[in-house]
Design an enzyme around this catalytic site. Structure first.
Site, PDB file in Angstrom:
ATOM      1  N   TRP A   1       0.830  -1.197   0.000  1.00  0.00           N
ATOM      2  CA  TRP A   1       0.000   0.000   0.000  1.00  0.00           C
ATOM      3  C   TRP A   1       0.868   1.251   0.000  1.00  0.00           C
ATOM      4  CZ3 TRP A   1      -0.319   4.232   3.202  1.00  0.00           C
ATOM      5  CH2 TRP A   1      -1.436   5.065   3.053  1.00  0.00           C
ATOM      6  N   HIS A   2       2.004   1.195   0.689  1.00  0.00           N
ATOM      7  CA  HIS A   2       2.857   2.381   0.811  1.00  0.00           C
ATOM      8  C   HIS A   2       3.567   2.732  -0.488  1.00  0.00           C
ATOM      9  CE1 HIS A   2       2.245   1.996   5.161  1.00  0.00           C
ATOM     10  NE2 HIS A   2       2.674   3.233   5.238  1.00  0.00           N
ATOM     11  N   GLY A   3       3.735   1.795  -1.373  1.00  0.00           N
ATOM     12  CA  GLY A   3       4.393   2.154  -2.619  1.00  0.00           C
ATOM     13  C   GLY A   3       4.725   0.954  -3.474  1.00  0.00           C
TER      14      GLY A   3
ATOM     15  N   PHE B   1       1.979   8.365  -1.629  1.00  0.00           N
ATOM     16  CA  PHE B   1       1.286   7.099  -1.382  1.00  0.00           C
ATOM     17  C   PHE B   1      -0.215   7.237  -1.619  1.00  0.00           C
ATOM     18  CE2 PHE B   1       4.831   6.998   1.911  1.00  0.00           C
ATOM     19  CZ  PHE B   1       5.712   6.469   1.010  1.00  0.00           C
TER      20      PHE B   1
END
Length: 479
Positions: A326-328, A479
């Site tokens: 999810w963060h990248g 993000f």
């Protein structure tokens, strides 16, 4: 539009005055919020307004359809799944298409010497797409579960999805908490608005003074990390640890404080995480809106902690693998998530008690020796994680950590200045750790005197104006 920009400093008072003094009726205020929010978001690129509008419209329609299909669980499940798949597909295309195509291209070239040149695209990542997508998903899931009734007012729903203070970097709100606030009349409360201004002021201090100055040093030094001595490398890791905290929690403070100016309460997103005594406690205090989202919508449906120990560990790895992604779209983020999943699994296997009732040193000025050691270990483990998070590749992350433990001891003084500044900020937060934010001053002497409080506010403003670093974008915008 950035919080730390002249545009926003002009935008906010105009919207505030229109909201309370011109459009006083609830529906008019909701419409103003939608217009202001779309203006705020379109300041970057107006084309992405169609994307957030489409996401909002699909989730709004799915809610109405779910309510109409009440009692027909099979059809409700299909509608809910369809909306989830559609939203995740949009997120996947914009955020992960390049990542998966590049990795598939590398794999095919390694195995067959074939390049996927035709599939390579330079897709721009819309700001905040991960945040508002998760907010939209939580609405349709909660309607499906019966936790909230579907709204029939499209304006209040669009306001819920696009509410500008928390639109691009959270907190990720739930419909059960935020949507009802759009459905009721708001009343201006001076005490609430004043406290919101205080929290915004503290957020600006964290962002402009600590985060932006640390970012300058980190960005200049990271590319040349191999030439630095071990102590400087450790301090470089500390600086990024301070940078990401002050950057992201500073944004949350500004967002929460700004929302209070308009009569809204957003959920707390940070609760002094660097005072945690364990990694599990750290993740109950860091980015709370995201960790609780994963807990409620992924971890619990997988069985949560209501199954045997090995299934609990499996669930932890699934959640933290997804959290990392999810963060990248980079393997460093995935490995960062799995690193924390491993730490949480170790705490679980060893059955270490991490469910503390109160914050550390509750009712005391200072922690005891055991608490100091617990906080030091947790802080060090967080630093290692943030080094992985900041690295451009896993090879760089491992090399950075190797150099940190093997290079000769030495100290670069430029790192020490902002590390000490960050420590001073954390000391202030330590003294205020039982409050919502550091400028929520007690009523006891000497703070009950108005001149003392105003002296503190002016001191913070002087520090901001005198020591603000060069303007840096908020880290979590990517993000």
């Amino acid at each position: 539009m950035l919080f730390n920009s002249l545009d926003f400093l002009l935008f906010l008072p105009v919207v505030f005055l229109l909201y309370w003094f011109v459009f006083r009726e609830r529906r008019q205020q909701n419409l103003l919020i939608v217009i202001a929010s779309y203006t705020f978001y379109g300041w970057w690129d107006w084309r992405f307004l169609f994307l957030i509008a489409f996401t909002s419209l699909c989730s709004f329609a799915s809610g109405l359809l779910l309510e109409r299909l009440q009692g027909r669980r099979k059809w409700q499940r299909a509608v809910s799944a369809g909306n989830i798949i559609l939203n995740l597909a949009i997120l996947g295309v914009f955020k992960y298409y390049n990542f998966f195509v590049d990795n598939l291209d590398s794999l095919l070239f390694m195995m067959f010497g074939y390049h996927l040149d035709w599939a390579t695209q330079n897709i721009i990542l819309p700001v905040g797409i991960s945040f508002y997508t998760f907010q939209a998903l939580s609405y349709s899931i909660d309607v499906y579960r019966g936790n909230i009734k579907a709204t029939r007012d499209i304006v209040e729903f669009f306001a819920y999805i696009s509410f500008f203070p928390q639109l691009v970097a959270g907190p990720i709100e739930r419909a059960t908490h935020l949507l009802p606030q759009f459905q009721q009349r708001r009343q201006f409360l001076r005490a609430k608005a004043v406290d919101g201004c205080r929290q915004m002021l503290w957020g600006f201090l964290k962002k402009l003074v600590i985060a932006d100055n640390c970012a300058q040093v980190v960005n200049e030094s990271w590319a040349n990390y191999q030439a630095l001595p071990s102590t400087s490398l450790f301090l470089l890791g500390v600086l990024f640890t301070l940078q990401i905290y002050c950057d992201f929690s500073g944004y949350s403070d500004i967002a929460i404080g700004c929302a209070r100016l308009f009569g809204f309460d957003l959920m707390r997103n940070f609760h002094f995480p660097y005072f945690s005594r364990s990694i599990p406690e750290f993740w109950r205090r860091w980015h709370i809106s995201l960790t609780t989202w994963f807990r409620d919508y992924i971890y619990f449906p997988l069985g949560g902690s209501r199954c045997d120990k090995w299934k609990i560990i499996r669930n932890v790895y699934i959640v933290w693998g997804i959290s990392g992604l999810w963060h990248g779209a980079n393997w460093t983020f995935v490995c960062w998530g799995l690193y924390h999943g491993t730490l949480l699994a170790i705490y679980n296997i060893l059955s270490i008690n991490t469910k503390y009732k109160h914050i550390v040193a509750y009712g005391r000025w200072l922690p005891n020796l055991r608490e100091i050691m617990q906080m030091a270990l947790t802080f060090f483990l967080a630093i290692v994680g943030w080094i992985i998070f900041r690295a451009e590749s896993m090879a760089q992350a491992f090399d950075f950590l190797y150099c940190m433990f093997t290079h000769p001891i030495g100290l670069d003084a430029r790192f020490l200045k902002w590390a000490l500044a960050g420590v001073c900020l954390l000391l202030v937060e330590w003294l205020q750790r039982d409050k919502e934010h550091a400028l929520q001053l007690p009523d006891a002497k000497p703070f009950n005197h108005r001149w003392v409080r105003w002296a503190i506010y002016y001191l913070v403003l002087i520090v901001i104006s005198g020591f603000a670093g060069s303007s840096q974008s908020f880290i979590y915008f990517q993000f």
